[in-house]
Scaffold this motif. Structure first.
Motif, PDB file in Angstrom:
ATOM      1  N   THR A 289       0.855  -1.193   0.000  1.00 11.20           N
ATOM      2  CA  THR A 289       0.000   0.000   0.000  1.00 11.20           C
ATOM      3  C   THR A 289       0.887   1.239   0.000  1.00 11.20           C
ATOM      4  N   ARG A 290       0.442   2.260  -0.699  1.00 16.35           N
ATOM      5  CA  ARG A 290       1.109   3.564  -0.619  1.00 16.35           C
ATOM      6  C   ARG A 290       0.420   4.340   0.498  1.00 16.35           C
ATOM      7  N   GLY A 291       1.088   4.463   1.623  1.00  8.45           N
ATOM      8  CA  GLY A 291       0.404   5.006   2.792  1.00  8.45           C
ATOM      9  C   GLY A 291      -0.655   3.998   3.242  1.00  8.45           C
ATOM     10  N   ALA A 292      -1.709   4.504   3.863  1.00  6.81           N
ATOM     11  CA  ALA A 292      -2.810   3.626   4.292  1.00  6.81           C
ATOM     12  C   ALA A 292      -3.963   3.779   3.318  1.00  6.81           C
ATOM     13  N   GLU A 293      -4.564   2.661   2.912  1.00  6.01           N
ATOM     14  CA  GLU A 293      -5.745   2.710   2.049  1.00  6.01           C
ATOM     15  C   GLU A 293      -6.993   2.934   2.907  1.00  6.01           C
ATOM     16  N   ALA A 306     -16.991   1.312   9.207  1.00  2.00           N
ATOM     17  CA  ALA A 306     -15.827   1.305   8.316  1.00  2.00           C
ATOM     18  C   ALA A 306     -15.134   2.664   8.264  1.00  2.00           C
ATOM     19  N   ALA A 307     -15.813   3.717   8.699  1.00  3.17           N
ATOM     20  CA  ALA A 307     -15.324   5.086   8.481  1.00  3.17           C
ATOM     21  C   ALA A 307     -13.877   5.322   8.922  1.00  3.17           C
ATOM     22  N   PRO A 308     -13.462   4.901  10.136  1.00  2.40           N
ATOM     23  CA  PRO A 308     -12.096   5.206  10.550  1.00  2.40           C
ATOM     24  C   PRO A 308     -11.052   4.201  10.068  1.00  2.40           C
ATOM     25  N   ALA A 309     -11.439   3.193   9.276  1.00  2.00           N
ATOM     26  CA  ALA A 309     -10.519   2.104   8.928  1.00  2.00           C
ATOM     27  C   ALA A 309      -9.348   2.581   8.074  1.00  2.00           C
ATOM     28  N   ARG A 310      -8.189   1.989   8.337  1.00  5.12           N
ATOM     29  CA  ARG A 310      -6.962   2.234   7.570  1.00  5.12           C
ATOM     30  C   ARG A 310      -6.331   0.885   7.281  1.00  5.12           C
ATOM     31  N   LEU A 311      -6.091   0.587   6.000  1.00  7.12           N
ATOM     32  CA  LEU A 311      -5.553  -0.721   5.613  1.00  7.12           C
ATOM     33  C   LEU A 311      -4.111  -0.576   5.136  1.00  7.12           C
ATOM     34  N   ARG A 312      -3.240  -1.401   5.696  1.00  6.48           N
ATOM     35  CA  ARG A 312      -1.845  -1.479   5.247  1.00  6.48           C
ATOM     36  C   ARG A 312      -1.499  -2.942   4.985  1.00  6.48           C
ATOM     37  N   GLY A 313      -0.610  -3.162   4.015  1.00  7.18           N
ATOM     38  CA  GLY A 313      -0.210  -4.528   3.713  1.00  7.18           C
ATOM     39  C   GLY A 313       1.229  -4.613   3.269  1.00  7.18           C
ATOM     40  N   ALA A 314       1.799  -5.815   3.386  1.00  6.66           N
ATOM     41  CA  ALA A 314       3.179  -6.041   2.971  1.00  6.66           C
ATOM     42  C   ALA A 314       3.351  -7.491   2.555  1.00  6.66           C
ATOM     43  N   GLN A 315       4.379  -7.737   1.726  1.00  6.03           N
ATOM     44  CA  GLN A 315       4.720  -9.080   1.285  1.00  6.03           C
ATOM     45  C   GLN A 315       6.121  -9.442   1.743  1.00  6.03           C
TER      46      GLN A 315
END
Length: 322
Positions: A289-293, A306-315
């Motif tokens: 992710t570029r920053g948080a989605e 869902a309003a405050p949600a922030r998604l980050r991911g890595a491999q």
């Protein structure tokens, strides 16, 4: 928000995006995916449905959630293994199950829909309930015990650090005064006290003025940030090369911590100025992710949680060197 018969009680946040992020690693036959925060099993059920050759290991500290999710996931038989544990115990859980590495890990942090909807759990400031807030009601101290027994300075620290509450001292002064008169037992009395303690201007912005204090108490009661500090690095360490992690956070403290761990894993540790970076200094992770989605406007309209949600991911792109 109580569910009506026509409305599903639990709507998993950013579900399709989480599944898409994990898919390249988890759609491989024999893949193992960990749902670190089982809750009512919405994300877990979707993982099992979309990836029919994957095996699920799901953990939760809340026995009530495990029971309900177990009923929901029963049709998937032995593809789903549910474990009563806190998510920083994932390495021990995987070791007991004989799983050396996994292909995917999903975290959906914070308080679950069930915990918010069950009035007697005391998580929601919008309804009067016993001040409990324990995710596992069989262990630890309740929010009422924190309010009634912590020294004033410690209470101020909790509200400032975990609730980012600017008026922590004012609120704590009122709490200390009130608890000497009568110990706190229910949420409505605390909400009313916070309303009275805050300046008028502070009550006009940012939603319910009790929100930050309730968040702080919940994090303190459950040791959430301390657990998360151990859990995210442990989950990254459990990933096989090519494995992926997706993390949904709901407030800046969680998101900052997740960002720090993933960014550190994606950075070189080489001293500056080396013409060629040796293998031991190469990044172990690639950020997905570029920053948080953020959730879409449509999703927020359909599911306000869902309003405050922030998604980050890595491999995982490299093994850690021994």
């Amino acid at each position: 928000m109580s569910a009506t018969p026509s409305e599903p009680r639990h709507v998993p946040v950013m579900l399709d995006r989480c599944l898409d992020m994990l898919a390249p690693a988890v759609e491989v036959p024999g893949a193992v995916v960990v749902d670190a925060t089982l809750g009512l099993g919405g994300h877990s059920e979707a993982l099992l449905r979309r990836f029919p050759e994957a095996r699920l290991v799901a953990v939760d500290r809340d026995p009530a959630a495990l029971k309900l999710a177990g009923e929901r996931l029963a049709p998937y038989g032995d593809r789903a293994t549910l474990v009563h544990a806190v998510y920083d115990e994932i390495p021990e859980v995987l070791e007991r199950l004989g799983v050396p590495k996994v292909q995917g890990v999903l975290f959906d942090l914070g308080v679950s829909s069930m915990q918010l909807d069950e009035a007697d759990r005391g998580f929601a400031y919008a309804q009067d309930a016993p001040l409990d807030m324990r995710m596992n009601q069989t262990a630890g101290i309740s929010a009422a015990e924190v309010l009634n027994t912590y020294p004033p300075g410690e209470l101020v620290r909790v509200l400032r650090e975990y609730g980012e509450e600017k008026f922590a001292r004012k609120i704590v002064e009122a709490v200390v005064r009130e608890r000497e008169r009568e110990p706190f037992t229910t949420s409505a009395r605390l909400v009313e006290l916070i309303r009275e303690a805050l300046p008028q201007a502070a009550k006009r912005t940012g939603g319910n003025p009790a929100k930050r204090t309730f968040q702080a108490l919940r994090i303190e009661v459950n040791g959430e940030l301390t657990v998360l500090e151990r859990a995210i690095p442990a989950a990254v360490a459990a990933l096989a090369v090519g494995g992926r992690i997706a993390v949904l956070s709901y407030h800046s403290l969680e998101d900052r911590l997740v960002k720090g761990v993933l960014a550190a894993g994606a950075a070189t540790t080489a001293p500056p100025g080396l013409p060629v970076v040796p293998e031991q200094y190469q990044p172990r992770l690639k950020l997905l992710t570029r920053g948080a989605e953020l959730p879409t406007e449509d999703e927020i309209a359909a599911n306000r949680r869902a309003a405050p949600a922030r998604l980050r991911g890595a491999q995982r792109i490299r093994e850690a060197l021994k």
